[in-house]
Design a protein around this motif. Structure first.
Motif, PDB file in Angstrom:
ATOM      1  N   CYS A 170       0.820  -1.254   0.022  1.00  0.00           N
ATOM      2  CA  CYS A 170      -0.090   0.079  -0.116  1.00  0.00           C
ATOM      3  C   CYS A 170       0.930   1.101   0.184  1.00  0.00           C
ATOM      4  N   CYS A 177      -3.248   2.590   6.631  1.00  0.00           N
ATOM      5  CA  CYS A 177      -4.336   3.026   7.659  1.00  0.00           C
ATOM      6  C   CYS A 177      -4.346   2.226   8.996  1.00  0.00           C
ATOM      7  N   CYS A 190      -6.085  -1.087   9.747  1.00  0.00           N
ATOM      8  CA  CYS A 190      -5.992  -2.028   8.947  1.00  0.00           C
ATOM      9  C   CYS A 190      -5.932  -3.359   9.584  1.00  0.00           C
ATOM     10  N   GLY A 243      -3.920  -5.820   1.182  1.00  0.00           N
ATOM     11  CA  GLY A 243      -3.241  -4.592   0.519  1.00  0.00           C
ATOM     12  C   GLY A 243      -3.881  -4.128  -0.590  1.00  0.00           C
ATOM     13  N   SER A 244      -3.227  -3.345  -1.464  1.00  0.00           N
ATOM     14  CA  SER A 244      -3.852  -2.640  -2.588  1.00  0.00           C
ATOM     15  C   SER A 244      -3.439  -3.238  -3.797  1.00  0.00           C
ATOM     16  N   ARG A 294      -6.945   7.458   7.130  1.00  0.00           N
ATOM     17  CA  ARG A 294      -7.298   7.061   5.797  1.00  0.00           C
ATOM     18  C   ARG A 294      -8.303   8.251   5.269  1.00  0.00           C
TER      19      ARG A 294
HETATM   20  S1  SF4 Z   1      -5.348   0.733   1.970  1.00  0.00           S
HETATM   21 FE1  SF4 Z   1      -6.436  -1.219   2.624  1.00  0.00          FE
HETATM   22  S2  SF4 Z   1      -4.640  -2.841   2.920  1.00  0.00           S
HETATM   23 FE2  SF4 Z   1      -3.862  -0.874   2.440  1.00  0.00          FE
HETATM   24  S3  SF4 Z   1      -3.290  -0.411   4.559  1.00  0.00           S
HETATM   25 FE3  SF4 Z   1      -5.287   0.705   3.981  1.00  0.00          FE
HETATM   26  S4  SF4 Z   1      -6.965  -0.832   4.487  1.00  0.00           S
HETATM   27 FE4  SF4 Z   1      -4.952  -1.839   4.737  1.00  0.00          FE
END
Ligand code: SF4
Length: 463
Positions: free
Chosen positions: A68, A72, A75, A120-121, A191
């Motif tokens: 990512c 966040c 997470c 993840g992303s 986030r």
């Molecule tokens: S984008 Fe999704 S996977 Fe990445 S840290 Fe944030 S909640 Fe976690």
């Protein structure tokens, strides 16, 4: 002769504080046994299971992308932050090699009914790398024309080039991490993504014909209140998506260190969290969504709703699914796969994963070899998690067991029956509460391993 049904009083939020079960810890049962019980599993065992697959079986594929751009604080996923693309590019090379290694073990191109990119992303992947991965997947597997090809996306990272690539590669379902649209909540979870960004990303995806869109929401977050949740739900109505997953925030800082950034004083208590779920569930159903399992909502016509209505809804590592069977191959760090013989999980740490692959080894490290009654207990648990109802005697008969095989477990339902959560008619169990998360400890009665280790904090709290 069947026992008489016990009387039941459906529960509402006014008396949830009486329900001690909300404070209980129980698995979410995305598998049985749950991942907490996995032990060492060798790559040789996984390879032997792969070799047993036959061309008449179809399979699903899961690819994990553990990167990512930003962490966040709430997470719970296996991911790490990178601001450079180099580690991602190295990881993609490893994924490509793993696909080739698995293909060599299989020795044929199995039919594939679903591919899912999770993280993840996965939106961190460049269109070029997405193309390379799809090319490798199509080489190794016979992906059917009607296969579900899905990806989890971060609304902050979707570009025209990426949306165009997803469409061109045949992706037909996307899922966006929304969580909550309230600015204070977004700040509290690290986030920040104003609702305009979410709306613009949806418009962009739709402009490329990507119409099957789901979103994730989370309740029980710091700074979240019933009022802020209602504002988020009003935004959700405007987003008009086909599917919603509404997860309970699990505060497990002993597992996820970055959650120590969360101000625990700002977290809603158990009763408020349960009330949030009821508010959310009621609002989404009023918006026309059908409640699916304990935390999903879907429009009529969505695959999950159809599966619920036709009795084909199932639970797997990604939550509720309408996919046709349990055969799943996992690729990438921490990914989990399931085959007839059991469950296999890759090493969790992404750099170790790359090292294994570079050394030419399958990265399987943990898992579970199915034992004698795992399948039948798993079937009872799955029926409860999907349908809130299990005809235990019938399930036992279907699996070749005596109808009274789980009678000792059935006797443990008494506290739930006394609380008015469950009725029992002979060996038929029916769950009656709108607090759907309470199905977890009920299902836990049929878990043969749950009492193996009674350390606290082993499972997340029910609410
Ligand atoms: S984008 Fe999704 S996977 Fe990445 S840290 Fe944030 S909640 Fe976690």
């Amino acid at each position: 002769m069947a026992d008489a049904p016990h009387s039941v009083t459906p529960r509402s939020w006014q008396d949830i504080d009486k329900l001690v079960f909300l404070g209980a810890e129980a698995p979410r049962y995305t598998s049985y046994p749950s991942a907490h019980h996995f032990g060492n599993l060798s790559p040789e065992t996984y390879a032997a299971w792969l070799k047993r697959l036959t061309p008449d079986q179809s399979i699903g594929l899961y690819l994990h992308v553990p990167f990512c751009e930003q962490m966040c604080s709430f997470c719970g996923c296996n991911t790490r932050v990178t601001l450079r693309y180099d580690p991602v590019a190295t990881y993609v090379d490893a994924l490509l090699k793993e696909i080739g290694m698995v293909s060599d073990v299989l020795g044929f191109r199995p039919r594939v009914h679903a591919i899912h990119f999770g993280g993840g992303s996965p939106s961190i992947l460049s269109p070029l790398d997405m193309g390379r991965l799809f090319e490798a997947l199509h080489t190794a597997f016979a992906v059917t024309p009607e296969a579900e090809l899905s990806i989890e996306l971060d609304p902050r990272r979707i570009t025209s080039a990426k949306a165009a690539a997803y469409k061109a590669l045949g992706i037909n379902r996307v899922s966006l991490g929304v969580q909550d649209t309230d600015p204070d909540v977004q700040l509290a979870i690290g986030r920040v993504q104003p609702v305009e960004i979410i709306k613009n990303s949806l418009s962009l995806l739709r402009s490329y014909g990507l119409d099957d869109i789901g979103i994730d929401l989370v309740y029980g977050l710091p700074a979240q209140t019933l009022e802020s949740l209602k504002r988020t739900l009003a935004h959700v109505r405007e987003l008009s998506v086909s599917r919603i997953a509404a997860f309970s925030y699990a505060h497990v800082p002993w597992v996820k260190k970055h959650q120590t950034l969360i101000d625990t004083d700002a977290l809603p208590d158990t009763a408020l969290k349960a009330q949030m779920f009821l508010t959310l569930s009621e609002a989404l159903q009023a918006q026309g969504y059908v409640a699916i399992g304990m935390d999903h909502f879907a429009r009529l016509g969505d695959g999950l709703t159809t599966a619920l209505m036709t009795g084909t809804l199932r639970r797997n590592f990604m939550g509720y699914t309408d996919l046709p069977n349990d055969n799943l191959l996992g690729f990438g760090a921490s990914s989990i796969g399931e085959l007839e013989g059991g469950i296999a999980q890759n090493i969790a740490q992404s750099t170790s994963y790359v090292t294994h692959i570079t050394d030419g080894e399958l990265p399987t490290t943990r898992g579970w070899v199915y034992r004698k009654d795992d399948k039948v207990r798993g079937a009872v648990i799955s029926a409860l998690m999907c349908y809130f109802r299990a005809d235990v005697g019938q399930i036992l008969k279907n699996h070749g067991y005596a109808e009274d095989y789980l009678d000792a477990e059935l006797r443990h339902l008494v506290p739930f029956m006394r609380a008015g959560l469950v009725t029992r008619t002979g060996r038929l169990i029916e769950f009656h509460s709108e607090l759907k998360m309470l199905i977890r400890p009920v299902a836990g009665i049929f878990d043969a391993y749950i009492h193996d280790d009674e350390r606290p904090n082993r499972y997340s709290k029910v609410a």
